[in-house]
Design a protein around this motif. Structure first.
Motif, mmCIF file in Angstrom:
data_model
loop_
_atom_site.group_PDB
_atom_site.id
_atom_site.type_symbol
_atom_site.label_atom_id
_atom_site.label_comp_id
_atom_site.label_asym_id
_atom_site.label_seq_id
_atom_site.Cartn_x
_atom_site.Cartn_y
_atom_site.Cartn_z
ATOM 1 N N PRO A 1 7.386 -11.072 -1.878
ATOM 2 C CA PRO A 1 6.764 -10.731 -0.592
ATOM 3 C C PRO A 1 7.774 -10.005 0.297
ATOM 4 C CG PRO A 1 6.408 -13.043 -1.161
ATOM 5 C CD PRO A 1 7.467 -12.515 -2.089
ATOM 6 N N VAL A 2 7.387 -8.873 0.822
ATOM 7 C CA VAL A 2 8.286 -8.094 1.667
ATOM 8 C C VAL A 2 7.898 -8.226 3.133
ATOM 9 C CG1 VAL A 2 9.148 -5.784 2.185
ATOM 10 C CG2 VAL A 2 8.779 -6.488 -0.183
ATOM 11 N N VAL A 3 6.622 -8.041 3.429
ATOM 12 C CA VAL A 3 6.185 -8.116 4.817
ATOM 13 C C VAL A 3 4.734 -8.574 4.869
ATOM 14 C CG1 VAL A 3 5.469 -5.694 4.848
ATOM 15 C CG2 VAL A 3 6.046 -6.835 7.011
ATOM 16 N N THR A 4 4.404 -9.340 5.885
ATOM 17 C CA THR A 4 3.027 -9.781 6.124
ATOM 18 C C THR A 4 2.589 -9.264 7.478
ATOM 19 O OG1 THR A 4 3.351 -11.781 4.812
ATOM 20 C CG2 THR A 4 1.491 -11.757 6.339
ATOM 21 N N ILE A 5 1.441 -8.619 7.529
ATOM 22 C CA ILE A 5 0.955 -8.010 8.763
ATOM 23 C C ILE A 5 -0.397 -8.615 9.127
ATOM 24 C CG2 ILE A 5 0.249 -5.861 9.880
ATOM 25 C CD1 ILE A 5 2.084 -4.374 7.967
ATOM 26 N N ASP A 6 -0.548 -9.030 10.359
ATOM 27 C CA ASP A 6 -1.827 -9.504 10.872
ATOM 28 C C ASP A 6 -2.610 -8.287 11.347
ATOM 29 O OD1 ASP A 6 -3.992 -10.643 12.036
ATOM 30 O OD2 ASP A 6 -2.888 -11.840 13.512
ATOM 31 N N GLY A 7 -3.622 -7.933 10.585
ATOM 32 C CA GLY A 7 -4.366 -6.723 10.910
ATOM 33 C C GLY A 7 -5.604 -6.958 11.738
ATOM 34 N N SER A 8 -5.792 -8.194 12.217
ATOM 35 C CA SER A 8 -7.026 -8.500 12.943
ATOM 36 C C SER A 8 -7.191 -7.648 14.203
ATOM 37 C CB SER A 8 -7.060 -9.989 13.306
ATOM 38 O OG SER A 8 -5.911 -10.351 14.075
ATOM 39 N N GLY A 9 -6.066 -7.257 14.816
ATOM 40 C CA GLY A 9 -6.169 -6.437 16.016
ATOM 41 C C GLY A 9 -5.869 -4.979 15.762
ATOM 42 N N LEU B 1 -7.070 -3.191 12.507
ATOM 43 C CA LEU B 1 -8.104 -2.543 11.712
ATOM 44 C C LEU B 1 -9.281 -2.144 12.592
ATOM 45 C CD1 LEU B 1 -8.132 -4.869 8.571
ATOM 46 C CD2 LEU B 1 -6.902 -2.713 8.899
ATOM 47 N N VAL B 2 -9.863 -1.012 12.258
ATOM 48 C CA VAL B 2 -11.001 -0.507 13.020
ATOM 49 C C VAL B 2 -12.208 -0.419 12.110
ATOM 50 C CG1 VAL B 2 -9.499 0.799 14.568
ATOM 51 C CG2 VAL B 2 -10.401 1.891 12.493
ATOM 52 N N GLU B 3 -13.365 -0.310 12.683
ATOM 53 C CA GLU B 3 -14.573 -0.158 11.885
ATOM 54 C C GLU B 3 -14.550 1.207 11.212
ATOM 55 O OE1 GLU B 3 -19.442 -0.211 12.369
ATOM 56 O OE2 GLU B 3 -18.148 -0.792 14.043
ATOM 57 N N GLY B 4 -14.857 1.223 9.933
ATOM 58 C CA GLY B 4 -14.816 2.466 9.184
ATOM 59 C C GLY B 4 -13.638 2.498 8.235
ATOM 60 N N THR B 5 -12.996 3.652 8.114
ATOM 61 C CA THR B 5 -11.901 3.831 7.153
ATOM 62 C C THR B 5 -10.555 3.512 7.793
ATOM 63 O OG1 THR B 5 -13.129 5.561 6.000
ATOM 64 C CG2 THR B 5 -10.751 5.454 5.607
ATOM 65 N N ASN B 6 -9.764 2.692 7.078
ATOM 66 C CA ASN B 6 -8.395 2.390 7.489
ATOM 67 C C ASN B 6 -7.452 2.851 6.384
ATOM 68 O OD1 ASN B 6 -8.438 0.327 10.047
ATOM 69 N ND2 ASN B 6 -10.258 0.063 8.757
ATOM 70 N N VAL B 7 -6.324 3.462 6.770
ATOM 71 C CA VAL B 7 -5.360 3.973 5.798
ATOM 72 C C VAL B 7 -4.081 3.152 5.874
ATOM 73 C CG1 VAL B 7 -3.986 5.935 5.038
ATOM 74 C CG2 VAL B 7 -6.313 6.287 5.916
ATOM 75 N N LEU B 8 -3.636 2.637 4.747
ATOM 76 C CA LEU B 8 -2.372 1.920 4.655
ATOM 77 C C LEU B 8 -1.347 2.853 4.017
ATOM 78 C CD1 LEU B 8 -0.654 -0.703 4.754
ATOM 79 C CD2 LEU B 8 -1.517 -1.216 2.461
ATOM 80 N N ALA B 9 -0.283 3.179 4.739
ATOM 81 C CA ALA B 9 0.759 4.087 4.239
ATOM 82 C C ALA B 9 2.058 3.318 4.080
ATOM 83 C CB ALA B 9 0.954 5.260 5.198
ATOM 84 N N VAL B 10 2.714 3.477 2.935
ATOM 85 C CA VAL B 10 3.962 2.783 2.656
ATOM 86 C C VAL B 10 5.002 3.800 2.220
ATOM 87 C CG1 VAL B 10 5.105 1.034 1.248
ATOM 88 C CG2 VAL B 10 2.723 0.695 1.939
ATOM 89 N N ASP B 11 6.169 3.768 2.848
ATOM 90 C CA ASP B 11 7.292 4.632 2.475
ATOM 91 C C ASP B 11 8.206 3.806 1.584
ATOM 92 O OD1 ASP B 11 8.929 6.785 2.317
ATOM 93 O OD2 ASP B 11 9.895 6.468 4.254
ATOM 94 N N LEU B 12 8.276 4.137 0.288
ATOM 95 C CA LEU B 12 8.930 3.291 -0.703
ATOM 96 C C LEU B 12 10.067 4.056 -1.367
ATOM 97 C CD1 LEU B 12 8.247 0.382 -1.686
ATOM 98 C CD2 LEU B 12 7.079 1.430 -3.613
ATOM 99 N N HIS B 13 11.230 3.399 -1.504
ATOM 100 C CA HIS B 13 12.392 4.045 -2.107
ATOM 101 C C HIS B 13 13.054 3.113 -3.113
ATOM 102 C CE1 HIS B 13 12.466 7.330 0.924
ATOM 103 N NE2 HIS B 13 12.038 6.387 1.752
ATOM 104 N N ASN B 14 13.678 3.692 -4.151
ATOM 105 C CA ASN B 14 14.510 2.909 -5.055
ATOM 106 C C ASN B 14 15.756 2.434 -4.307
ATOM 107 O OD1 ASN B 14 13.179 2.884 -7.651
ATOM 108 N ND2 ASN B 14 13.502 5.102 -7.676
ATOM 109 N N SER B 15 16.307 1.294 -4.749
ATOM 110 C CA SER B 15 17.450 0.717 -4.055
ATOM 111 C C SER B 15 18.728 1.506 -4.287
ATOM 112 C CB SER B 15 17.660 -0.735 -4.510
ATOM 113 O OG SER B 15 17.883 -0.792 -5.916
ATOM 114 N N SER B 16 18.773 2.325 -5.351
ATOM 115 C CA SER B 16 19.966 3.128 -5.615
ATOM 116 C C SER B 16 19.576 4.361 -6.407
ATOM 117 C CB SER B 16 21.008 2.312 -6.388
ATOM 118 O OG SER B 16 20.551 2.024 -7.695
#
Length: 508
Positions: A11-19, A21-36
């Motif tokens: 587990p890296v991060v937990t986000i409370d999205g109750s406030g 998220l909107v009605e309709g389409t929601n986009v989750l974007a993650v910027d991910l990198h290798n450690s080295s």
């Protein structure tokens, strides 16, 4: 985050999205990198926990229903298949429905149709009307397991509801939609009539368009992959299995360039229903190791390249260029790791059920070298090896003296005899003043698939059983399923001259 154990989730991060998220389409974007810079692989995922609103929070009508529903747009101008596998955590019963649901627009009114698990003990197809009233269109008692695979298909103006009780999908209900009906969206859902804790896992939700998939999709399966054989790449092979009900002509089918080796195009070859076919790295090397009894299974050899020892994508296209199958295997957990370490092959646990994309559906072969062109059955010997945590019949278990096959064949695990007493040893028997050479050993008579053959040699180099005249001596049971057997030569020592005897042990 540095994390080396690929077999576990971090587990890296937990986000409370109750406030958020909107009605309709929601986009989750993650910027991910290798450690080295030297790290070559990385994996990530996301888990979405959804809770229904309190009872009474919604208004009236279908648009105000309040329950978890992860949905997506669905094409309205072509046929499609929406499929999932769902599993209830433990025994759960109550007034609930969970599975797949689609929403359609008939005229200016919305209807929803769903298939899935109802109440924990039924397979059901349900309808939700514009007034948000729910009715059951079809139901069937279901107590087989906690999981089920279901799908909804669009065929012209029909919605077809299917499930897979065993190997093949079966239609349970067909709904004809009025002309002009539009399909809006669909996806996985769970709904309860009253507040109720419900734990359900959706393994996947798959939307496919039949026009872009081969007619052989879900019928032609990769059932075994030998990607790191002992002795070198020349012994690699891929095994195909026809899980369908009819013969498939593979002329023009191909493994495209680099997925996983140089392009290989099938000739005019057929694979019967329930049969296997092999594509190998090098035919001559394959025959040298596995014999020529599998020649009828070999469709050909690929011209260049080899299977990656670290995992890669395997793709098969039909003669129209449509996808028959495509999945990526790996050499680390949750995939079986023995094929990367011990010379075993990667085998699909149940080819009839498919599921090649799921690591949990694969296991390592029972024996080193795999079982090309054959059903993967568990024999008494292979089951015995699995219990010992062994895969190679010729390997010696830690703290052991004999290899696995000899330990089993000579019954050392049951009789507790010493290897010296259990393995073949020479004896002399005197009859009427003449000495006769005998050979004695322990035999596991409880397993008929283990065979024993006595051979002789005059020089210790050239061996044969032809022309060897032996007389069986009385046997003696020394343990459950284990007996001492002995044979003497028909001719006495003075007439046979210098003679060597040995026992060849084989497993069928």
């Amino acid at each position: 985050v540095s994390f080396r154990d690929e077999g576990k989730l971090l587990p890296v991060v937990t986000i409370d999205g109750s406030g958020i998220l909107v009605e309709g389409t929601n986009v989750l974007a993650v910027d991910l990198h290798n450690s080295s810079a030297g790290s070559s692989d990385i994996a990530m995922g996301a888990t979405l926990d959804i809770a229904a609103q309190p009872a009474g929070a919604g208004g009236g009508g279908i648009g105000s229903t309040i329950h978890p529903w992860v949905k997506r747009d669905i094409p309205d101008d072509e046929n499609w298949i929406l499929q999932t596998n769902l599993e209830l955590y433990g025994l759960q019963f109550g007034d609930f429905v969970t599975g797949l649901m689609v929403e359609v627009e008939r005229g200016d009114k919305r209807f929803r149709y769903a298939i899935g698990n109802k109440g924990g003990d039924q397979l059901a197809v349900v309808q939700v009307t514009p007034a948000a009233t729910t009715g059951t269109l079809f139901s069937l008692p279901y107590t087989l397991t906690n999981d089920m695979t279901v799908r909804i298909k669009r065929q012209a103006n029909d919605l077809v509801f299917e499930w897979r009780p065993q190997n093949q999908f079966e239609e349970v209900y067909r709904l004809s939609l009025p002309e002009g009906t539009k399909v809006i969206d669909g996806g996985a859902f769970a709904a309860t009539k009253t507040p109720l804790e419900l734990n359900v896992l959706f393994d996947y939700v798959l939307l496919s368009l039949p026009d872009s998939a081969s007619s052989s999709f879900d019928q032609l399966i990769v059932s075994e992959v030998m990607y790191k054989p002992e002795g070198g790449d020349q012994y690699e092979f891929i095994e195909l299995f026809n899980a369908g009900a009819s013969t498939i002509n593979l002329k023009g089918f191909k493994f495209p360039q680099g997925q996983p080796f140089d392009e290989f195009v099938f000739g005019d070859v057929e694979i019967q229903a329930g049969s296997y076919l092999l594509v190998v790295n090098d035919i001559e090397s394959f025959q040298h190791r596995y014999g020529e009894g599998l020649n009828s299974f070999i469709a050909g050899e690929w011209g260049g390249g080899s299977l990656s020892n670290g995992g890669e994508v395997i793709t098969l296209l039909d003669d129209q260029g449509l996808t028959v199958l495509s999945f990526e295997y790996d050499d680390s957990e949750p995939w079986p790791t023995s094929p990367d370490e011990d010379g075993t092959s990667l085998t699909l646990s149940d080819p009839q059920l498919g599921g090649a994309v799921n690591a949990g559906n694969w296991s390592s072969s029972i024996t080193v070298g795999g079982s090309p062109g054959a059903t993967k059955t568990v024999t008494a010997f292979s089951g015995w090896m699995q219990e010992r945590g062994e895969t190679n019949p010729l390997a010696i278990k830690e703290d052991g003296i004999l290899n696995n096959l000899f330990t089993y064949a000579f019954g050392l695990d049951i009789s507790n005899a010493s290897p010296k007493d259990a393995t073949p040893s020479p004896r002399l028997v005197s009859l009427d003043g003449e000495d006769y050479l005998t050979i004695e050993y322990h035999k596991r008579i409880s397993d008929p698939e283990i065979t024993y053959e006595v051979e002789f040699s005059a020089d210790g180099t050239n061996w044969s059983s032809e022309g060897l005249n032996l007389i069986a001596l009385p046997s003696e049971i020394i343990a459950d399923g284990i007996e001492i057997v002995a044979f003497r030569m028909k001719d006495h020592l003075e007439t046979v001259g210098k003679t060597f005897l040995r026992v060849v042990v084989s497993v069928q």
